[in-house]
Enzyme design. Structure first.
Site, short mmCIF file in Angstrom:
data_model
loop_
_atom_site.label_atom_id
_atom_site.label_comp_id
_atom_site.label_asym_id
_atom_site.label_seq_id
_atom_site.Cartn_x
_atom_site.Cartn_y
_atom_site.Cartn_z
CG HIS A 188 26.19 8.95 134.46
ND1 HIS A 188 26.80 8.98 133.23
CD2 HIS A 188 24.88 9.19 134.21
CE1 HIS A 188 25.89 9.20 132.29
NE2 HIS A 188 24.73 9.32 132.86
CG ASP A 453 18.99 31.53 129.08
OD1 ASP A 453 20.03 31.95 129.64
OD2 ASP A 453 18.99 30.62 128.25
#
Length: 542
Positions: A188, A453
């Site tokens: 963050h 992937d």
């Protein structure tokens, strides 16, 4: 001149004096307590105080950096109120009879370790959030108060690590850039840096003892380098590049509100990838035209039990409402492989990337799947929600999924709960799915190509294995042929097709994908405007 290399968080350039922040945190001493319930009440009181601190940081971030930056502190507030996190603290106090601050620290370390063990960069970065919240709570319990970093003049901040709270307390006007020894590109703090346009590097192998406040430095986010006490040649070159960058930012800012259309009129939808509902503000800040990938597994990780239907519904509804009619494509849970949660009871596998993960878990454990589906169907009432299913390899899997969706619909109808059946698509991320994409396209509303992937499965290479970097080629002809096959199959059945993997942000392939006919490209929020600029400069792709 000393020069170091790290990971770039925001690809800007900064030059100026440094301010070295040293970690002052002391080790919390463990004490045996007699009254566990009294310690638990202390935790609750500290939680209220921490919440007040976070609200002040939220207001400061909102005023100085906008909604996206402020959303970071909303996310921390949610962690602070997480039932699994709090119950773990209470259980530690009751069972081990230790003081509240020690229980908070132990729980924070335990939750952070779970995130740290994940291979997914986004999920691993959540470890820093847990530690930040735990340090805040423990500090209040130990009576340390809230520390405010002292920075006398606008400086490049150099630290072991930097929390979002520290970043906002310093103030945007005092931060020229920052360099940390630890940290992640997906933390963050990194999100704040990108939102506020702060050149920043993380993972820089520095010895802070060799540096002191007042030294000069140049942070080069483009090359991922920081130079301390730069020579005159580097200073002059840096000033030239900073002026070029300022001009570039002005041009990029001009892309906001513009259409993502090539010179010859080819329209492409540019979406953002997010990991939680709180990231929607970040997507909007960067003018994303929709959400192309909402990774719903974030709701399942870093906790001790399954998220309820209500918890999931609220998160999906928040994203749908905040996007205000723009597309929100939510991927069903992709647990397994590198993303593990102990309460799923998954056994250790020799090759988890090829194992029991994603939709395979959903089909084997349909009750878990139906809970998520009911939440998604309910949230679809509140916005332009689409659902997509990961790791598909066969037509039979899609039919099984649709059967379970019907069961979820029936259950909602029996309860009298409003719902809407959203568009349903699949991810093309296995060679099997690409090879039978013509058959799959008959069944679903859209395709989204997961290039990460798809690349590793096509090349038979683990993308997490650093030893294979010299062999791993996401531009391989076989990968591009798989993508083209999926695009042609989708369009042959009148269905749209998008890309949501890392290749979507690869400028070398933007024109290739658009010529193939890809309808949507979904990337990390900071890449949206850069990609729009690239799209608008293309010609002759229709």
């Amino acid at each position: 001149m000393m020069q170091f290399t790290g990971k770039s968080v925001y690809k800007g350039i900064a030059s100026g004096p440094i301010a070295v922040l040293r970690n002052q945190d002391g080790q919390i001493k463990q004490r045996v307590i007699k009254d566990a319930e009294a310690e638990i009440e202390r935790v609750k009181a500290a939680g209220i105080q921490a919440g007040e601190q976070l609200r002040k940081l939220y207001d400061k971030a909102l005023e100085e950096a906008g909604e996206c930056a402020a959303a970071v502190f909303e996310a921390h507030q949610m962690l602070l109120e997480d039932e699994g996190y709090l119950e773990s603290i209470y259980d530690t106090i009751r069972t081990k009879r230790v003081n509240a601050a020690c229980a908070v620290q132990a729980t924070g370390d335990g939750f952070a370790e779970k995130f740290d063990a994940m291979d997914d960069d986004y999920m691993r970065a959540r470890a820093a959030d847990v530690r930040d919240i735990s340090n805040r709570l423990a500090g209040i319990l130990e009576g340390h108060g809230e520390k405010e970093p002292v920075v006398a003049e606008p400086s490049i901040i150099v630290a072991d690590d930097l929390s979002p709270g520290e970043t906002m307390q310093i103030g945007r006007e005092k931060i020229l850039g920052f360099v940390t020894v630890h940290g992640s590109e997906n933390s963050h703090t990194a999100i704040l840096a990108r939102t506020m346009g702060i050149p920043a590097l993380v993972g820089v192998p520095l010895d802070l003892e060799e540096l002191h406040t007042g030294m000069s430095a140049v942070v080069d986010g483009l090359e991922g380098k920081v130079s301390f006490e730069p020579d005159e040649e580097l200073r002059a070159r840096t000033e030239e590049r900073m002026e070029e960058e300022r001009e570039g930012r002005r041009l990029l800012e001009a892309m906001k509100g513009r259409e993502s259309v090539t010179k010859d009129g080819r329209r492409v939808c540019l979406y953002a990838n997010i990991g939680s509902a709180d990231d929607v503000a970040y997507a909007l800040e960067n003018d994303a035209e929709g959400i192309g990938l909402f990774r719903s597994e974030f709701l399942y990780l870093g906790r001790d039990s399954f998220p309820t239907e209500e918890e999931q519904f609220r998160a999906y509804r928040q994203a749908a409402q905040e996007m205000a009619g723009k597309k929100v494509i939510i991927r069903t849970l992709d647990i397994g492989a590198d993303k593990r949660a102990d309460y799923f009871g998954l056994e250790k596998e020799e090759n988890p990337a090829l194992g029991y993960r994603a939709v395979r878990i959903c089909l084997k454990q349909p009750d878990i799947f139906k809970t998520q589906l009911r939440a998604l169907l309910r949230a679809a009432v509140f916005g332009n929600v689409s659902v997509m299913y990961p790791m598909i390899t066969s037509v039979e899997e899609v039919r099984q999924i649709f059967g379970i969706v019907k069961e979820a619909q029936a259950e909602l109808e029996d309860r009298g709960v409003p719902y809407r059946l959203p568009e349903q698509g699949i991810m093309i991320e296995t060679p099997a799915a690409a090879m039978i994409s013509d058959e799959l396209a008959e069944l679903v509303d859209f395709f989204s190509i997961g290039t990460n992937d798809l690349t590793q499965y096509t090349l038979a290479m683990d993308r997490q294995n650093g030893k294979l970097d010299d062999f791993y080629n996401p531009h391989h002809k076989a990968v591009l042929k798989m993508i083209r096959m999926a695009v042609d199959s989708a369009h042959g059945h009148g269905k749209r097709v998008g890309i949501c993997g890392e290749l979507g942000a690869d400028p070398e392939l933007t024109e290739t994908f658009i010529r193939m006919g890809v309808d949507e490209i979904s990337v990390a929020p900071p890449m949206v405007l850069r990609l729009r600029k690239a799209v608008r400069e293309l010609d002759g792709v229709r």
